[in-house]
Scaffold this active site. Sequence first.
Site, PDB file in Angstrom:
ATOM      1  N   HIS A 170       7.106 -27.257   1.337  1.00 18.26           N
ATOM      2  CA  HIS A 170       6.283 -28.354   0.827  1.00 18.26           C
ATOM      3  C   HIS A 170       5.149 -27.828  -0.031  1.00 18.26           C
ATOM      4  CE1 HIS A 170       8.414 -31.174   3.450  1.00 18.26           C
ATOM      5  NE2 HIS A 170       8.519 -30.107   4.226  1.00 18.26           N
ATOM      6  N   LYS A 180     -13.632   1.310  -3.506  1.00 15.63           N
ATOM      7  CA  LYS A 180     -14.702   1.686  -2.581  1.00 15.63           C
ATOM      8  C   LYS A 180     -15.804   2.423  -3.331  1.00 15.63           C
ATOM      9  CE  LYS A 180     -11.847   2.384   1.520  1.00 15.63           C
ATOM     10  NZ  LYS A 180     -11.313   3.377   2.423  1.00 15.63           N
ATOM     11  N   GLU A 195       0.842  -1.200   0.000  1.00 19.20           N
ATOM     12  CA  GLU A 195       0.000   0.000   0.000  1.00 19.20           C
ATOM     13  C   GLU A 195       0.881   1.256   0.000  1.00 19.20           C
ATOM     14  OE1 GLU A 195      -4.353   0.179   1.682  1.00 19.20           O
ATOM     15  OE2 GLU A 195      -3.000   0.836   3.244  1.00 19.20           O
TER      16      GLU A 195
HETATM   17  O1  LIG Z   1      -8.754   2.511   9.948  1.00 16.06           O
HETATM   18  P1  LIG Z   1      -9.703   2.734   8.857  1.00 16.06           P
HETATM   19  O2  LIG Z   1      -9.949   4.197   8.603  1.00 16.06           O
HETATM   20  O3  LIG Z   1     -10.986   1.995   9.080  1.00 16.06           O
HETATM   21  O4  LIG Z   1      -9.071   2.208   7.535  1.00 16.06           O
HETATM   22  C1  LIG Z   1      -8.805   0.859   7.308  1.00 16.06           C
HETATM   23  C2  LIG Z   1      -8.061   0.713   6.015  1.00 16.06           C
HETATM   24  O5  LIG Z   1      -8.859   1.307   5.022  1.00 16.06           O
HETATM   25  C3  LIG Z   1      -8.346   1.624   3.764  1.00 16.06           C
HETATM   26  O6  LIG Z   1      -8.661   0.643   2.868  1.00 16.06           O
HETATM   27  C4  LIG Z   1      -6.911   2.018   3.686  1.00 16.06           C
HETATM   28  O7  LIG Z   1      -6.419   1.789   2.419  1.00 16.06           O
HETATM   29  C5  LIG Z   1      -6.070   1.314   4.700  1.00 16.06           C
HETATM   30  O8  LIG Z   1      -4.822   1.929   4.738  1.00 16.06           O
HETATM   31  C6  LIG Z   1      -6.694   1.375   6.048  1.00 16.06           C
HETATM   32  O9  LIG Z   1      -5.857   0.775   6.983  1.00 16.06           O
END
Ligand SMILES: O=P(O)(O)OC[C@H]1O[C@H](O)[C@H](O)[C@@H](O)[C@@H]1O
Length: 608
Positions: free
Chosen positions: A416, A521, A387
Amino acid sequence: MASSISNLSLKLNPQRLTRHHSSSSPSFYPFRTTQFRGQRVAREVPPTTLSTSSNDVVLRPTGLEKDPRALWKRYVDWLYQHKELGLYLDVSRVGFTDEFLKEMEPRLQKAFKDMEDLEKGAIANPDEGRMVGHYWLRNPNLAPKAFLTLQIKSCLDQICQFADKVISGKIKPPGKDSFTQILSIGIGGSALGPQFVAEALAPDNPPLKIRFIDNTDPAGIDHQIAQLGDELASTLVIVVSKSGGTPETRNGLLEVQKAFREAGLDFSKQGVAITQENSLLDNTARIEGWLARFPMFDWVGGRTSEMSAVGLLAAALQGIDIREMLAGASLMDEANRTPIVKNNPAALLALCWYWSTDGVGSKDMVVLPYKDSLLLFSRYLQQLVMESLGKEFDLDGNRVNQGLTVYGNKGSTDQHAYIQQLRDGVHNFFVTFIEVLRDRPPGHDWELEPGVTCGDYLFGFLQGTRSALYSNDRESITVTVQEVTPRTVGALVALYERAVGIYASLVNINAYHQPGVEAGKKAAGEILALQKRVLSVLNEASCKDPVEPLSLEEIAEQCHAPAEIEMIYKIIAHMAANDRAVIAEGSCGSPRSIKVFLGECNVDEMFV
Ligand SMILES: O=P(O)(O)OC[C@H]1O[C@H](O)[C@H](O)[C@@H](O)[C@@H]1O
């Protein structure tokens, strides 16, 4: 340092020829041309080192020393040792040359300066206008402002006090003597660190056992809740989300809250939030009066949050010495501040990554800890590295499509599974072995054959694989620790965090944002919006008398989304599999044939 390379083995993947023999290359300098995707590639190989073989396209020397005495010299010359941490780093099985080192030196010095600026509070994440301060978490006095130092210290105190009170039963769930379980809800950086640390360090009988919900998979969530059974009443639910609005985490919370309601339990007496101040989650927890709230700081990214409340609270509740974790990380940070490359383990790692992958991610990093408790290290590193480094553009706006692929589980188990390919197959990787010297706690060892323990086998398999790979020109790094302790785990986390930062600087990218994640998303949001339209169209047809089943074309047309017919089909198939839509005619196997309606007509919905 070994500078003579006695065996220049010259076989390489023909793909590399295509990649590096770009039209911008002035001549057929087979492997290291000066430009690649707008970036300077550090190595150039003089044509004299080339030869041809009948079967292979011959591209470049591997640079791997084969003479045992020279190799031993290279090993000793380059072996890094951190005495206090009992940690070693061996880069001798990576074939970087003196010329490469010379060429990289100024860039490394720039990377050190970048890291120094970052630690002083520079806006290291230009896109989001944020400071990047995970290094302050283990050395709060480094923070550029006094109020930040105070915040970090007081958060750590709060965590320790809360954990002590929970463990001692001073804080307890209604009607029970103490909390016995933790259910941690979070995803990505809000799960991977705590999962790794729990697996690595939790004692066999921790004061509280931990489970995770790190997805929006209903069956997975049901499984976790079912496994808790009656112990739900003594479960501390920690909801972790920096943004406080991640859908998977929100869904996990809603599902767990439903389970609490159904069990007649008051969630607020057992819920804890870790999130940024004033996030949706923070406000929910405050309004509902949850048991506790801990801060996530704006200047700590999710994937580097293991040393914040995200990692520390869960660890402390499992009886893990979090101050030792912090001490290990702090010691490692200190070592990584030296501008002398040879004495800087993070720089050595970044340098090897650059050499092995041509600074463009052309090879994958296989992480192989030979220790069961470190199984999740590669999974944790996958997010930290991929990431951070997987970026479309560099800091100057050039399209570079950077990255470094990470995978691996553990040795010798993986021997294995896929190590056959690593030894003999496509040469598209380098390995990082993680070696743990102490096999098991003192006093428990025994010889299962004369002179040989179970741990000797593990040791033998690691060394054997390292040698076998090397003899076939496969490069490897070995990180050795004395034992898996809170201190070494803290150090490993810090080592890789810094290596990623340095490498990002070497390849000129922003390691601290993740713009690509948003695309998935956003697309998911659009699909759910389309599903709502499909439902509304189907509902209207299903409320008619008689019910009027619709074909996919009819649904798409009525949704004003003819181009989305494939997605509409998938939505229908998913709904049908979950008894939320009824296939009146045809079958999902032949999409054109189906006609569909909803089992129930919702009259209210029609007037919305
Ligand atoms: O901690 P949050 O805001 O719920 O985010 C959780 C995750 O969401 C996203 O997908 C980001 O790409 C991550 O870097 C992050 O850790």
